[in-house]
Design a protein around this motif. Structure first.
Motif, PDB file in Angstrom:
ATOM      1  N   GLN A 118     -14.300  -5.028  35.514  1.00 33.22           N
ATOM      2  CA  GLN A 118     -15.122  -5.863  36.378  1.00 33.22           C
ATOM      3  C   GLN A 118     -16.453  -5.198  36.730  1.00 33.22           C
ATOM      4  O   GLN A 118     -17.500  -5.857  36.786  1.00 33.22           O
ATOM      5  CB  GLN A 118     -14.358  -6.206  37.659  1.00 33.22           C
ATOM      6  N   TYR A 150     -18.780  -5.707  33.881  1.00 35.93           N
ATOM      7  CA  TYR A 150     -19.247  -7.095  33.830  1.00 35.93           C
ATOM      8  C   TYR A 150     -20.346  -7.336  34.877  1.00 35.93           C
ATOM      9  O   TYR A 150     -21.362  -7.985  34.595  1.00 35.93           O
ATOM     10  CB  TYR A 150     -18.087  -8.050  34.084  1.00 35.93           C
ATOM     11  N   PHE A 175      -9.188  -6.661  33.237  1.00 37.86           N
ATOM     12  CA  PHE A 175     -10.285  -7.143  34.065  1.00 37.86           C
ATOM     13  C   PHE A 175     -10.538  -6.245  35.280  1.00 37.86           C
ATOM     14  O   PHE A 175     -11.689  -6.017  35.663  1.00 37.86           O
ATOM     15  CB  PHE A 175     -10.005  -8.573  34.534  1.00 37.86           C
ATOM     16  N   VAL A 201     -15.200 -12.691  29.337  1.00 35.58           N
ATOM     17  CA  VAL A 201     -14.536 -12.505  30.630  1.00 35.58           C
ATOM     18  C   VAL A 201     -13.271 -13.354  30.713  1.00 35.58           C
ATOM     19  O   VAL A 201     -12.240 -12.920  31.222  1.00 35.58           O
ATOM     20  CB  VAL A 201     -15.491 -12.839  31.790  1.00 35.58           C
ATOM     21  N   GLY A 202     -13.335 -14.577  30.199  1.00 36.00           N
ATOM     22  CA  GLY A 202     -12.198 -15.498  30.292  1.00 36.00           C
ATOM     23  C   GLY A 202     -11.271 -15.461  29.107  1.00 36.00           C
ATOM     24  O   GLY A 202     -10.540 -16.432  28.862  1.00 36.00           O
ATOM     25  N   TYR A 217     -13.863 -15.126  39.206  1.00 38.20           N
ATOM     26  CA  TYR A 217     -15.118 -14.368  39.175  1.00 38.20           C
ATOM     27  C   TYR A 217     -16.220 -15.168  38.480  1.00 38.20           C
ATOM     28  O   TYR A 217     -17.368 -15.207  38.942  1.00 38.20           O
ATOM     29  CB  TYR A 217     -14.892 -13.038  38.457  1.00 38.20           C
ATOM     30  N   GLU A 266      -7.974 -14.199  38.076  1.00 46.32           N
ATOM     31  CA  GLU A 266      -9.056 -13.447  38.714  1.00 46.32           C
ATOM     32  C   GLU A 266     -10.351 -13.492  37.898  1.00 46.32           C
ATOM     33  O   GLU A 266     -11.427 -13.684  38.464  1.00 46.32           O
ATOM     34  CB  GLU A 266      -8.618 -12.008  38.970  1.00 46.32           C
ATOM     35  N   PRO A 267     -10.310 -13.297  36.563  1.00 49.92           N
ATOM     36  CA  PRO A 267     -11.552 -13.421  35.797  1.00 49.92           C
ATOM     37  C   PRO A 267     -12.210 -14.790  35.937  1.00 49.92           C
ATOM     38  O   PRO A 267     -13.438 -14.881  36.053  1.00 49.92           O
ATOM     39  CB  PRO A 267     -11.095 -13.170  34.352  1.00 49.92           C
TER      40      PRO A 267
END
Length: 527
Positions: free
Chosen positions: A173, A176, A169, A210-211, A228, A224-225
């Motif tokens: 990031q 993303y 991530f 992302v997750g 976010y 952290e993801p």
């Protein structure tokens, strides 16, 4: 027959002269006709030069075809940016020019093909539908080109998300965020486009990508993801994300709890910040309710380690636990009260375990640490049942730093004995006398006012006998000790640089023992 420039010719046989009028170079102009002029002008406005065709101006008609072909070459295929403005301006000026010129020519030129001007005018007006329809078709093609461009941007963003899913991530990031920026621009700048309408459906893939760490059970990496993802709705105002808006919440709460619990069990330090974030961000969650029991269990586990192989480590962990628990801010009062109780218990157990730590240090031969630990414990716990023994262990530990044999056995609370030992002070300094063996203790002898420090040379003389001047009143103290080996240590008070002196006495019944403390110049004390 010969003619002249006036069209006359001479018939020499008959001598008769005839006059022939000159032939015109072009057909005579037709009478002015405004309708015809307008018809030619309107026909030229189609961009095909049809007005010039009716008045037989073939070269000018070809010029119109060329101009229109150039425009089509520039405009096609349709582009989202449309036709360059300069090209449109030049073409419109060209049409105005050929329309004006057509009107000029058509005013006095008969039409070819369509003799009637009204019919030609009607045809010209009808043909104006061609450029107007072309504009409509071009706008439609340009809109479709724009749609395709936006769909291509959407596809590029999708591919960016897919590629980012294969990276950690931290490094993914930026990708993303870039993809999210594309989605947001499509929704805000092109809200009615097909690409914008597909963004909400794309967001489900975005969230799950992302997750992904959470789905894989990697809770620490998922924190952290998921944090976010909770910010994503702010980047897509006006977008109906549905259940995705709260999709990260329960997953983040679980990740914070699981990651912190793992760290707490492993004795790592970052658990407190994650539990704290869980308690403040999701105070009423199921996961928050499990924090206090997990903390209490950690305190109990660490307390058990006080009786293990590393009690000092357990003491330090308990102190750290107490401090970390005390720093937690619970969103609910009952959880906060329970955590305060856990904090006090951890701190209290650490204080109590300090004695155990000191004993372990003593037995391990770390006499300096044992002395410090037991001195601090005895000072902080004066009424504790082990306070007295802690003082004795501190004394023995200090002696053992000079005489390691003194630390082979742990001191006891035993006092007194049957053998008298008198200690005298032949030193100008006050002296603290420490002793350990079957009995452990200490006392202080005040300075001998009439005494002086001995030179080192005098102390190595076989006839050297301190405390042997009958004219001096040596400060002294007599103590009773049991049979056995007792280790003595004395050190001048107020001089931390002086070297302490030691003596090992094997006490036996039926004897009276004396010890003499003295000071040698620059070298320390003697006994």
């Amino acid at each position: 027959m010969s003619g002249d420039q006036y069209g006359r010719y001479n018939d020499t046989d008959h001598n008769t002269f005839y006059y022939v009028p000159p032939m015109p170079s072009a057909p005579p102009p037709a009478p002015a006709d405004g309708a015809r002029a307008v018809a030619v002008a309107v026909l030229n406005l189609s961009g095909l030069g049809l007005g010039y065709a009716l008045v037989r101006r073939w070269a000018l008609m070809a010029l119109c075809w060329i101009a229109t072909a150039v425009l089509l070459f520039v405009a096609l295929p349709a582009d989202p940016d449309g036709v360059p403005g300069i090209a449109l301006v030049l073409y419109v000026l060209f049409l105005v020019a050929v329309a004006a010129d057509g009107a000029r020519v058509g005013l006095r030129t008969q039409l070819s093909g369509l003799r009637r001007a009204p019919l030609a005018l009607g045809l010209g007006l009808l043909l104006l539908v061609v450029p107007a329809g072309g504009v409509v078709l071009y706008d439609s093609a340009r809109d479709e080109a724009t749609e395709q461009m936006l769909l291509d941007r959407l596809d590029e963003a999708d591919q960016l998300v897919q590629a980012a899913g294969d990276k950690p991530f931290d490094s993914a990031q930026a990708d993303y965020r870039k993809a999210l920026g594309v989605y947001a621009d499509l929704r805000s700048d092109h809200p009615g486009s097909r690409a914008a309408e597909r963004v909400p459906a794309r967001m489900k893939t975005y969230y799950t990508t992302v997750g992904a760490a959470y789905a894989q059970g990697d809770y620490c990496e998922a924190v952290e993801p998921l944090k976010y993802l909770r910010t994503v709705p702010k980047s897509l105002p006006g977008t109906d994300l549905g259940a995705l808006k709260t999709w990260p919440d329960d997953r983040l709460a679980t990740s914070l709890y699981e990651c912190a619990s793992t760290a707490l069990t492993a004795g790592e330090a970052n658990w407190a910040s994650q539990y704290g974030e869980l308690l403040t961000t999701f105070p009423e969650s199921e996961q928050a309710a499990k924090v206090e029991p997990a903390v209490a269990a950690a305190v109990v586990r660490t307390e058990k380690d006080l009786h293990g192989a590393e009690p000092c480590s357990a003491v330090q962990r308990l102190r750290t636990l107490g401090s970390q628990i005390d720093g937690l801010e619970a969103g609910q009062a009952d959880i906060g009260a329970a955590l305060d109780k856990d904090s006090r218990r951890a701190t209290g157990s650490a204080d109590t375990g300090t004695y155990t730590c000191g004993v372990d240090q003593y037995r391990d031969g770390d006499f300096e640490s044992a002395q410090t630990t037991m001195t601090e414990y005895a000072s902080a716990h004066k009424t504790a049942k082990n306070a007295g023994l802690a003082k004795k262990i501190a004394i023995a530990a200090e002696i053992a730093q000079t005489v390691p044999a003194a630390g082979k056995k742990l001191p006891t609370t035993r006092t007194g004995g049957s053998i008298s030992v008198t200690v005298q002070n032949d030193s100008p300094d006050a002296v603290t006398v420490l002793f350990t063996g079957p009995v452990t203790g200490s006392f202080t002898l005040k300075a001998c006012g009439s005494c002086k420090a001995y030179s080192f040379g005098s102390t190595i003389n076989p006839s050297f006998e301190p405390c042997n001047d009958s004219g001096k009143n040596y400060p002294q103290r007599t103590i009773s000790l049991p049979v056995g080996t007792t280790y003595f240590l004395h050190k001048p008070n107020g001089d931390s640089s002086a070297t302490p002196a030691s003596d090992t006495a094997k006490l036996e019944s039926g004897y009276i023992y004396t010890e003499c403390a003295y000071t040698t110049q620059s070298l320390g004390t003697g006994l």
